[in-house]
Design an enzyme around this catalytic site. Structure first.
Site, mmCIF file in Angstrom:
data_model
loop_
_atom_site.group_PDB
_atom_site.id
_atom_site.type_symbol
_atom_site.label_atom_id
_atom_site.label_comp_id
_atom_site.label_asym_id
_atom_site.label_seq_id
_atom_site.Cartn_x
_atom_site.Cartn_y
_atom_site.Cartn_z
ATOM 1 N N HIS A 10 -59.057 -16.908 10.839
ATOM 2 C CA HIS A 10 -60.316 -17.364 11.441
ATOM 3 C C HIS A 10 -60.627 -16.607 12.734
ATOM 4 O O HIS A 10 -61.749 -16.680 13.234
ATOM 5 C CB HIS A 10 -60.291 -18.889 11.674
ATOM 6 C CG HIS A 10 -59.317 -19.344 12.720
ATOM 7 N ND1 HIS A 10 -58.124 -19.970 12.417
ATOM 8 C CD2 HIS A 10 -59.366 -19.297 14.074
ATOM 9 C CE1 HIS A 10 -57.485 -20.277 13.518
ATOM 10 N NE2 HIS A 10 -58.209 -19.883 14.553
ATOM 11 N N GLY A 36 0.825 -1.203 0.000
ATOM 12 C CA GLY A 36 0.000 0.000 0.000
ATOM 13 C C GLY A 36 0.852 1.242 0.000
ATOM 14 O O GLY A 36 2.012 1.235 0.431
ATOM 15 N N CYS A 38 -53.675 -20.865 18.972
ATOM 16 C CA CYS A 38 -53.627 -20.388 17.598
ATOM 17 C C CYS A 38 -52.952 -19.015 17.547
ATOM 18 O O CYS A 38 -53.132 -18.177 18.428
ATOM 19 C CB CYS A 38 -55.034 -20.293 17.013
ATOM 20 S SG CYS A 38 -55.689 -21.876 16.476
ATOM 21 N N SER A 94 2.222 4.954 0.981
ATOM 22 C CA SER A 94 2.562 5.525 2.279
ATOM 23 C C SER A 94 1.405 6.387 2.771
ATOM 24 O O SER A 94 0.843 7.191 2.024
ATOM 25 C CB SER A 94 3.829 6.373 2.153
ATOM 26 O OG SER A 94 4.146 6.980 3.382
ATOM 27 N N GLY A 95 1.050 6.199 4.036
ATOM 28 C CA GLY A 95 -0.002 7.001 4.633
ATOM 29 C C GLY A 95 -1.367 6.348 4.629
ATOM 30 O O GLY A 95 -2.345 6.953 5.093
ATOM 31 N N ASP A 114 -54.547 -19.140 6.007
ATOM 32 C CA ASP A 114 -55.310 -18.783 7.212
ATOM 33 C C ASP A 114 -54.482 -17.797 8.023
ATOM 34 O O ASP A 114 -54.084 -18.053 9.157
ATOM 35 C CB ASP A 114 -55.636 -20.041 8.021
ATOM 36 C CG ASP A 114 -56.556 -19.722 9.207
ATOM 37 O OD1 ASP A 114 -57.125 -18.608 9.234
ATOM 38 O OD2 ASP A 114 -56.695 -20.581 10.089
#
Length: 1759
Positions: A994, A449, A1152, A451-452, A1054
């Site tokens: 229901h 990578g 239920c 620098s910095g 249902d």
């Protein structure tokens, strides 16, 4: 004729063909009452030759006639009734056949036993048959929806009488069955136990009384004979015997004896006894007892008083005893040392040095001897831990060698053992595990990578993650396990075997043929499996090998130029395997030019980092790169970038793979080396022949060579044969064998030495019998005395086998550990990972066990059984090893487990018994009869089963627990239960369809309240039935708030989804992501275990229940579900449901609507559906399948129905710092607990208000500072904070949608009108920028800067800061800070909050509940009434101002004319405008006072303000139909949700309000004004509906009423035409109906319909016309003016505040006229300076004050 419906009901009643004697006549009577007919009986005597009388009964009913005869005691009437019932039910078979009964047992042919057994049989058969038949009658054989509707038939319909009698009979029979089965046996057992216990106690009491009488007589006689000591002894003996001390003493001695024998104590040597800690303690006790006895012999009186007196003098009783004990302990220590020296034959110095050393030396020698074995030495090469332990043996031996006072035998043992210990040490040093052999190829990680970018900063966190994977988890391991390599130093100084080596900024030196970069070649040597010998500067560090397992290189350029090596690929092959490019994420980076190349790269912008984190790892991303010589750069990207977390996991995974591969290779090499040998070490090439050895040695000594010797042997065939055999079998003794032989001799000598010492000790004890007896008695007595002290730690745990109710054997409470899953967070068991094993048969038919995870592979313990034994064995037939293997290794998925389970199901033999319920169908808990066994100890330990799926379990006890509710409603005063519902996201819940059908069948009115409750929180939410559907005559229609969930083919499930937004309903967490996907449904093959969370009701109320479901399986067939037979008319008797899930579970009515979750750790998403039906007879349940896709479709359908349903996409998420499983304490009332916060908030406990210097001088104080901390009031601790919060949790009204809509739309019209013609409306129809929200627009007085001196809120107030209030984040003084780290962090929080709202996430806004430091009336303070203030967090304040501040400014600019008085300057002409408005409708005025206004706010009205007022305003400049407009609408909706359902914290308890708004939000006053306008219009509607329905519309309200509001204060001017109806009295009544307390503002106690303008107060000010100013002015209450002079505040100079208050008081008192001004002036001038006032105040003349008022010439008037 009777109707068909009635006949059907009759047939159901008469289905039972067998009635009993007790019920025949009553049942027929019930049938007759049903038909409203009579049953007639005629009796006739019949002639009969028998002696017993015979009667005939004729029964007539409904045209039928039955004649029966009865002989003797038989009742013909009952028989006639029975036959009539059989005739009515159509039964023509009067003899159903023989009844099976129990066979009679043989009892020695004794007829008495026979008669007794028959009597018992008759009694038992009668009870059993009765219960069985009664249950059979009421047993339901159909599948019914379990919504609790079948219990409602008895009380509801007067016109429907069908089945009333049968249901009552069934209910009575059910209760009889329950009584007979449950209550009666228990009562009988309890009565018998009570009688027996009472009898025993009576007998025992009688015996005790007799004993006491005899003892009293004996003592009396002894006293008469003057045998006082004897009488005292009798009393003591009696007490000793009476309380059973003798038996306890015997039991203690026997227990001690058993434990000593069981522990093998008799086999201990005398030396071990002497060094035992008990011997030391016992000796001290013996010497102390001897001392006390000796004290008693001091010459003097022998009575007790003298003894105590003398004991007190040596010295002071207890203190003296303690000192004597200490002295005796010292003397005993000296004596103890003398005994040891005498027994062991040592001097005092030797004893001190060798104390306990012999045992250590012997253990050390045995450990060295252990590692001399071949198999143990092999472990050194495989295990680092073993190698380290062997190394320490040599070091420990050197320590023992330095001891100068060891005995000859011990010294010989040490010297003998040192040499093999040294050889082992050298063996370890050369072992591969220490680097001297093949090693693991290190992982080469190359981070590239610019620098910095921050490469170096993230290296150490990465090293810590890898070390944690290596098992090095100490907090300081990264200090000494990471080595930083600098190649330029050449040497590896300081390297001590570190596992990680870092080359930071590697390859910076140019590589040249003449000056090669040593790093290049070191890469090739390091990344290899061959040992790497390191170059060390120090001589003692030589022979050091590299043990690195991770080589980490960081560099700036990946194109390393190689000149010094011949094959560059050798370098890149090693480095390119794990090469990654490091860069910051875009949002954290800044484009930076790369030198002068013109190229740019992304550099880390440190100003964007989270300042609360020392190292922010979330800013990095890692891109893998691979070598590609064809590309220009030489490297190309591979795959997508990784964030740090994924990257660290990848590196750890790579290390783990390399480590395992290395171990496998090393193991292979070792096995390969063993195979390469001719034989083992024990069977080498030489045999043992001492003759040839001696002969060869002697001849070699004489100078002969081996070849000459062998030539001589070969000349004799017989000798050569022996020599050949010698040479083939004997082996030279290896050095290890020599060490073993020598150590065996030394160990034998050591044992002989110790045995000799043992004999010497025995001899000494025999020669000193007194010492021996003293020691033995002392040890025995001391052990007996101390046994009780150690009994708790020595005794095994005793438990009662089953609870019997006996207080003597009751089980002691213990800390609970949850074995199964009960749902309780406090006892939740941490589930350990399960090791999956596999059983299989090999080619030979043998059973093998293998485990890939732990690498185990071995033969099963079941191989010693034949096939026949294996097939027929039971669990009791297995031996110990087989049972252990079955318990530890066989799972339900293993071959062995499946075999036993399938076989034992057929044989009905249970192998596994589950201690707790885990939800596993194969390990269901067996029912066992429980018998009390007194104090019997539990010997057999049951093997427990942990939770099979921890994720599903946590889902159950956390999310399910808080998202599931029980639905119910009231009819009259009785509550009826419906079933369960579950919130799946925010305000949206699902329930069975229901439920809606059943509620409609009951014809409930639309205003029926449906209540949602949880355990300990009843009626937490209340919703009118009209919210769900609108009903017609024969059908109903779902409202826009509801939608049914369809299947793909269009059929409906249902299930119905309901959105409760705009109701008193809190937003819930998102459950949708836990539902399975449609693609996952195909994986659900076979059967699974599961659970559902439901509620049950008993006399104690509502409580949560978790039902465990067995064999959850798909059910592809259609099922028919019947509505309950409850007497109501349903549109259809049943309905069809397809594609269900079926499971075995004892579901019941009311289950239920419960959500079904699976326990399967391989399934990522756990929820599969919702329980909709069950079969009580077969214990089967059925669930409607639900998926994420169908739920999302339902959400979209809701939005399509109504745009307001966009709220269905919102949900609440608990903040990270809150633990949802924490036991949160919430105030009393309707609040929603969320959990415990990791950050605790404090409270101010001391008021800053103090009395001024003139306190009480001008007026009697009527106020004092409010309480700010818990205080004892009326002998109880009163917490003012909880008391104040309780008012916010009261019930609120449920209002009609139509009336709220009518009122809110009219308010909208008033608010959006422009009354100030100077305004530019476009200036306020916009969204503010972030900067404008903080510093204001700078061009509008009502869009000014935020107040930076007030609290920043939670959690900012808990952070360390350098300035008060919000100034740390927003700047100081005139400057506003937008660039500092704190300012950027705040901006990030604001942006995140806005983004969360846009995405539908409600989270991370918590208001802090604090007590308001203010003055209150003394009466209120005395009862502990303190107002509560809720401070909002600053990031929410900023975000809310961005979107809502312009609208608030618009309302304030149009003030007074739009009913809103916010922004009014009471010193200016604004007060005149208010007075004029309040006279437009006449002279009738009312000014009401709301009680607990904030706590009574209705969420329905608050949401109406948003949708019907603010959104209408928003639509005027935002198109909410496009994406950007929809985003803004969602943001505003999310911010508003934080107000209506605000989250609060006090101490560390986090909870949510169900309604109201927090007082610390930036829109409080505006919201209260709008609410005030709406609620007064609702009052008009309701009042006029009662008295004048013609005038209830908003047209007439605006015609006859003029309203002014300021927060919760209001004033109404009412026309005389309607004041008869719309007045103070009637308004208060309808306000009560709406759960608001609205009383007369004057609080005089007189109830008046209206008042005059000059008689009322508004904002604590009157309306007074000033003749001097020729307008109405606003005089403050005179008592308030005088009260302010009694108080000041804590500051540097409280007197300065007092002088300022005096000036304010004069400017306020002027509004009351010249008389009040003169009165105050005289009182102030009478105060002495400087005794009472610090200085003379400046007091202007009356006219000067009036002049300042006219021109507003004082800062006070800049309101």
């Amino acid at each position: 004729m009777e109707s068909d419906k009635s006949m059907a009901c009759l047939n159901r009643i008469l289905m039972n063909k067998m009635m009993f004697v007790e019920d025949k006549i009553s049942t027929l009577k019930m049938v007759a009452d049903y038909y409203q007919k009579e049953v007639k009986y005629d009796f006739d005597a019949v002639e009969s030759p028998r002696e017993a009388p015979v009667f005939r009964c004729t029964c007539r009913f409904l045209g039928y006639t039955i004649m029966t005869q009865g002989i003797g005691k038989k009742n013909p009437k009952q028989e006639a009734a029975r036959q009539m019932l059989l005739l009515l039910s159509g039964d023509v078979e009067t003899n159903p056949g023989p009844v099976q009964s129990r066979p009679v047992y043989y009892r020695y042919n004794d007829p008495r036993y026979t008669r007794l057994e028959k009597a018992i049989e008759r009694r038992d058969d009668k009870i059993k048959t009765l219960i069985k038949e009664l249950r059979r009658q009421i047993k339901n054989r159909k599948i019914y929806s379990q919504g609790m509707f079948d219990k409602l038939t008895k009380q509801i319909s007067d016109g429907i009488k069908d089945g009333v009698g049968s249901e009552q009979m069934n209910g009575n029979l059910t209760r009889i069955c329950d009584f007979l089965e449950n209550t009666l046996p228990g009562l009988q057992a309890n009565i018998q136990a009570t009688v027996i216990d009472t009898t025993d106690k009576y007998v025992s009491l009688k015996e005790d009384i007799m004993k006491i009488v005899l003892v009293i007589l004996l003592v009396r006689l002894l006293m008469v004979w003057k045998k006082y000591r004897a009488s005292l002894c009798v009393i003591l003996i009696f007490i000793f015997k009476f309380y059973g001390f003798d038996q306890k003493l015997i039991d203690l001695i026997m227990d001690l004896k058993n434990k000593i024998f069981s522990q093998g104590a008799l086999e201990d040597t005398v030396e071990e006894v002497v060094y035992h800690p008990w011997f030391h303690t016992c000796g001290k006790i013996i010497f102390a007892v001897m001392a006390f006895l000796t004290i008693k012999k001091i010459p003097g009186k022998q009575d007790w008083d003298s003894y105590i007196t003398r004991l007190d003098r040596i010295p002071k009783s207890i203190e003296g005893a303690k000192k004597i004990t200490d002295y005796c302990s010292e003397y005993f220590n000296i004596a103890n040392d003398q005994i040891k020296m005498m027994v062991l034959g040592k001097t005092k110095e030797e004893l001190q040095r060798a104390n306990g050393l012999y045992g250590e030396i012997q253990a050390w020698a045995q450990e060295v001897r252990q590692y001399l074995e071949l198999d143990q030495r092999n472990k050194i090469d495989l295990d680092t831990e073993t190698a380290n332990r062997v190394e320490q043996l040599w070091i420990k031996g050197l320590k023992f060698k330095s001891e100068p006072l060891l005995s000859k035998e011990m010294s010989a043992l040490v010297h003998t053992t040192l040499l093999p210990a040294k050889q082992l040490y050298e063996y370890v040093s050369c072992s591969p595990v220490k680097g001297g052999g093949p090693r693991m190829r290190p992982i080469c990680l190359w981070l590239v990578g610019e620098s910095g970018v921050g490469k170096t900063e993230m290296v150490y966190p990465l090293c810590i993650d890898v070390l944690r994977e290596m098992g090095m988890i100490k907090k300081d391991d990264f200090h000494h396990q990471v080595y930083g390599r600098q190649v330029e130093t050449e040497f590896w100084d300081g390297y001590k075997g570190q596992k990680i080596v870092i080359y930071d900024d590697a390859f910076q030196k140019k590589d040249d043929k003449t000056a090669a970069n040593p790093e290049i070649f070191e890469v090739i040597r390091s990344c290899n499996t061959f040992p790497q010998h390191l170059h060390m500067a120090a001589l003692h560090d030589k022979n050091t090998f590299s043990a690195a397992e991770l080589l980490l290189y960081t560099t700036n350029d990946y194109n390393v130029k190689l000149e010094s090596i011949t094959f560059p690929d050798a370098f890149f092959n090693r480095m390119g395997d794990m090469a990654y490019k490091v860069s910051p994420k875009k949002e954290y980076g800044i484009e930076t030019e790369k030198g002068n190349s013109g190229k740019t790269y992304l550099k880390l912008d440190k100003s964007k980092l989270d300042k609360t984190k020392a190292i922010d790892l979330s800013v990095y991303e890692f891109q893998k790169i691979v070598r590609d010589e064809k590309s220009d750069a030489g490297w190309i990207d591979s795959g997508s970038p990784l964030d740090y977390e994924d990257f660290a996991k990848l590196v750890c995974s790579k290390w783990k793979e390399a480590k395992q591969s290395s171990m496998n290779k090393l193991k292979f090499l070792e096995e390969y080396a063993i195979r390469a040998q001719v034989g083992s070490e024990e069977n080498s090439e030489y045999g043992d022949c001492i003759d040839f050895v001696d002969d060869i040695a002697k001849r070699l000594q004489k100078g002969e060579t081996l070849e000459e010797i062998e030539f001589d042997y070969a000349s004799d065939p017989e000798m050569f044969t022996q020599y050949y055999h010698f040479k083939s079998t004997i082996k030279p003794a290896s050095r290890w064998q020599k060490y073993k032989d020598r150590m065996d001799i030394c160990l034998s000598d050591c044992k002989t030495y110790l045995a000799k010492k043992y004999e010497e000790i025995k001899k000494i004890l025999a020669e000193h019998p007194i010492l021996t007896i003293l020691g033995m008695i002392g040890v025995a007595l001391s052990a007996l005395a101390m046994y009780y002290w150690f009994s708790k730690s020595l005794d095994p745990v005793e438990a009662e086998v089953a609870p019997s109710g006996d207080a003597k054997t009751v089980r002691l409470p213990r800390k609970l550990v949850e074995i199964g899953a009960s749902g309780d967070v406090k006892t939740q068991k941490i589930v350990k990972p399960v090791v999956e094993t596999e059983w299989h048969r090999n080619n030979k038919g043998e059973i093998e066990i293998s485990c890939d995870e732990c690498g185990m592979h071995r033969m099963s313990a079941f191989n010693n059984m034949t096939d026949e034994e294996f097939d027929n064995c039971t669990y009791e037939d297995l031996n110990k090893d087989q049972k252990r293997e079955l318990a530890q290794w066989s799972t339900k998925d293993s071959w062995l487990g499946r075999f036993f389970l399938s076989r034992d199901r057929k044989n009905k033999v249970g192998i596994w018994a589950e201690v707790g319920q885990s939800g596993d169908v194969k390990t269901n808990k067996a029912q066992i009869k429980r018998v009390e066994a007194g104090a019997e100890e539990l010997v057999t330990v049951a093997l427990t089963q942990g939770c099979s799926d921890d994720a599903a379990h946590n889902l159950m006890i956390d999310v399910f627990q808080k998202n599931t509710y029980r639905m119910s409603y009231f009819r009259g005063d009785k509550r009826y239960q419906l079933g369960n519902c579950t919130f799946v996201r925010g305000w949206s819940f699902i329930m069975p369809y229901h439920f809606v059908q059943a509620v409609f069948a009951r014809r409930l009115p639309p205003n029926t309240i449906i209540s949602l409750s949880q355990q300990m929180s009843e009626d937490l939410m209340q919703i009118p039935l009209s919210h769900f559907f609108s009903a017609g005559v024969d059908n109903f229609y779902l409202t826009d708030n509801c939608v049914r969930l369809p299947f793909k083919n269009g059929d409906f499930r249902d299930c119905v989804m309901v959105n409760l937004h705009s109701r008193m309903c809190t937003p819930h967490r998102d459950l949708v992501r836990h539902f399975i996907l449609t693609s996952d449904q195909g994986k659900l093959k076979g059967s699974f275990s599961g659970a559902m969370a439901t509620f049950h009701v008993n006399n104690m109320g509502l409580y949560r229940v978790y039902n465990w479901l067995n064999a959850v399986r798909p059910c592809d067939k259609k099922i028919e579900i019947f509505h309950p037979e409850d007497g109501f008319e349903y549109p259809e008797e049943s309905y069809i449901q397809r594609d269900c899930y079926e499971y075995n579970a004892p579901t019941r009515t009311g289950d239920c609507g419960s959500i079904i979750g699976l326990y399967n750790k391989y399934l990522e998403r756990k929820i599969i559906g919702m329980h909709i039906a069950g079969n009580d007879a077969e214990e089967h349940g059925y669930a409607c399948p639900l998926t994420q896709e169908c739920l999302e479709t339902a959400f979209s359908a809701l939005v399509n129905k109504n745009k307001k349903n966009i709220s269905s996409q919102f949900y609440y998420e608990i903040p990270n710092m809150v633990d949802p499983l924490g036991d949160s304490s919430v105030p009393e009332g309707k609040f929603y607990a969320l959990g415990k916060s990791s950050i605790r908030v404090g409270q101010a406990v001391n008021s800053s208000i103090i009395p001024s210097r003139i306190y009480g001088k001008l007026s009697v104080p009527t106020m004092k500072p409010a309480l700010l901390k818990p205080t004892i009031l009326n002998n109880k601790v009163h917490n003012p904070l909880l008391s104040g919060l309780k008012k916010c949790g009261v019930d609120t009204a449920v209002l009609s949608d139509d009336e709220v809509l009518s009122a809110s739309q009219d308010v909208c019209r008033v608010m959006l009108n422009q009354y100030n013609k100077n305004l530019n409306k476009t200036k306020y129809q916009r969204i503010l920028t972030y900067e404008e929200a903080i510093r204001g627009t700078q061009d509008d007085e009502f869009m000014c800067a935020i107040n930076r001196t007030t609290s920043p809120g939670f959690p900012y107030a808990q952070m360390k800061r350098n300035a008060p209030g919000k100034q740390q984040w927003m700047g100081f003084g005139e400057e506003f800070d937008f660039t500092s780290n704190y300012a950027l962090a705040l901006r990030k929080d604001v942006e995140q909050l806005i983004e969360d709202c846009a995405s539908g996430k409600i989270s991370n806004v918590i208001f802090v509940d604090t007590l308001k430091d203010e003055r209150r009336d003394i009466a209120k303070v005395n009862v502990g009434k303190t107002r509560v203030f809720s401070a909002g967090p600053q990031h929410f304040v900023v975000a809310f101002r961005q979107y809502f501040l312009p609208f608030a400014a618009w309302l304030m600019h149009n003030r007074i004319s739009n009913e809103v008085a916010v922004g009014t300057n009471v010193y200016s002409s604004d007060w005149e405008r208010i007075a004029k408005r309040l006279k437009t409708k006449g002279s009738h005025v009312i000014a009401g006072d709301f009680g607990n206004f904030d706590g009574s706010l209705v969420a329905q009205i608050l949401w109406a303000i948003f949708w019907e007022i603010f959104v209408v305003w928003l639509k005027q400049f935002i198109d909410i139909e496009n994406s950007e407009g929809k985003r803004i609408l969602c943001i505003c909706l999310g911010l508003w949700s934080h107000l209506v359902h605000s989250v609060h914290i006090y101490e560390d308890n986090v909870y949510m309000w169900t309604h109201s708004q927090p007082s610390g939000n930036p829109f409080t006053v505006i919201i209260n004004c709008l609410y005030n306008s709406i609620i007064m219009r609702l009052s008009w509607i309701r009042v006029m509906e009662k008295f004048q329905p013609r005038l209830k519309s908003m047209k007439w309200f605006n015609e006859y009423v003029a309203l002014i509001t300021y927060g919760d204060d209001n004033v109404l001017n009412i026309d005389a035409k309607v004041v008869e109806w719309f007045n103070q009295i009637n308004i208060s009544e309808v306000m009560t109906e709406m759960r608001h307390e609205y009383t007369d503002e004057a609080k005089t106690g007189d109830i008046v319909k209206s008042r005059k303008l000059e008689d009322i107060f508004f904002l604590k000010r009157k309306f007074r016309f000033s003749p001097e100013l020729q307008r109405h002015v606003a005089p403050l209450k005179i008592e308030v003016i005088y009260e302010m002079l009694n108080w000041s505040r804590r500051s540097i100079d409280p007197d300065e505040i007092l002088m300022s208050n005096i000036e304010t008081a004069f400017r306020e008192v002027v509004y009351h006229g010249k008389e009040e001004y003169d009165k105050l002036r005289s009182a102030v001038l009478a105060l002495k300076v400087p005794q009472e006032l610090p200085e003379n105040p400046q007091i202007l003349t009356y006219n000067q004050y009036l002049h300042d008022i006219e021109y507003l010439a004082d800062p006070l008037y800049d309101f």
